[in-house]
Write a protein that holds these residues in place. Structure first.
Motif, short mmCIF file in Angstrom:
data_model
loop_
_atom_site.label_atom_id
_atom_site.label_comp_id
_atom_site.label_asym_id
_atom_site.label_seq_id
_atom_site.Cartn_x
_atom_site.Cartn_y
_atom_site.Cartn_z
N CYS A 13 -4.61 11.46 4.19
CA CYS A 13 -3.52 10.54 3.57
C CYS A 13 -2.32 10.62 4.51
N GLU A 35 -3.46 5.11 7.13
CA GLU A 35 -3.08 4.18 6.10
C GLU A 35 -3.90 3.99 4.88
N MET A 39 -4.39 4.26 1.11
CA MET A 39 -4.72 3.37 -0.05
C MET A 39 -5.96 3.75 -0.91
N HIS A 40 -6.54 4.82 -0.76
CA HIS A 40 -7.34 5.66 -1.58
C HIS A 40 -7.26 6.78 -2.37
N SER A 42 -4.48 9.25 -4.42
CA SER A 42 -3.77 9.11 -6.01
C SER A 42 -2.56 9.88 -5.82
N ALA A 46 1.64 7.50 -2.36
CA ALA A 46 0.42 6.44 -2.11
C ALA A 46 0.31 5.49 -2.84
N LEU A 47 0.71 5.73 -4.36
CA LEU A 47 0.45 4.63 -5.20
C LEU A 47 1.84 3.82 -5.12
N TYR A 49 3.24 3.10 -2.47
CA TYR A 49 2.90 2.17 -1.38
C TYR A 49 2.05 1.37 -1.68
N LYS A 50 1.25 1.46 -2.33
CA LYS A 50 -0.01 0.38 -2.54
C LYS A 50 0.75 -0.58 -3.46
N LYS A 51 1.65 -0.20 -4.42
CA LYS A 51 2.43 -1.31 -5.30
C LYS A 51 3.15 -2.18 -4.23
N LYS A 53 2.97 -2.73 -1.26
CA LYS A 53 2.01 -3.54 -0.38
C LYS A 53 1.35 -4.84 -1.28
N ASN A 54 1.00 -4.47 -2.49
CA ASN A 54 0.54 -5.58 -3.23
C ASN A 54 1.49 -6.75 -3.45
#
Ligand SMILES: [Zn+2]
Length: 134
Positions: A13, A35, A39-40, A42, A46-47, A49-51, A53-54
């Motif tokens: 990660c 990256e 995205m995988h 937790s 990372a969470l 970052y995912k938020k 990105k979404n």
């Protein structure tokens, strides 16, 4: 369109360094792999970052829905303008811009901004004035 071949990857990660397994296309660059690992993952970063990105991806979809190819007949503006709006979303996402407003021909305004919660708003404002002169 052929299906892209996928395989199992293991990469650290990009935030916490934990090794993560995930399915992705065969050939991945190192940065891309890290990256995708994030995205995988937790971990908190990372969470977050995912938020983010979404959010950016949703904002880009909203540009398409209001102005681009998903806007439908009569609402779609030309591709160059859609590109400017997409670029604005990216710039707002990275923090370079706070708000962009474009005045389009035909009384349409396009506005993209970020609110205090960090959400990106995409607005289409139509100011169609009807005036009859005798
Ligand atoms: Zn992580």
């Amino acid at each position: 369109m052929g299906k892209v071949k996928e395989s199992m990857h293991t990469a650290p990660c990009m935030f916490c360094g934990q090794m993560v397994q995930f399915m992705a296309k065969d050939l991945l660059g190192e940065e891309e792999a890290q990256e995708l690992a994030a995205m995988h993952c937790s971990c908190a970063e990372a969470l977050e970052y995912k938020k983010e990105k979404n959010r950016k991806e949703n904002a880009l979809k909203n540009v398409s829905k209001l102005f681009g190819e998903d806007a439908g007949e009569g609402k779609r503006v030309n591709d160059e303008i859609v590109e400017i709006l997409m670029a604005a979303v990216k710039e707002i996402y990275t923090g370079g811009l706070a708000k962009v407003t474009l005045n389009l021909r035909g009384g349409v305004k396009a506005s993209i901004s970020q609110n205090a919660k960090g959400e990106i708003n995409v607005e289409r404002i139509e100011t169609r004035k009807q005036k009859l002169t005798e």
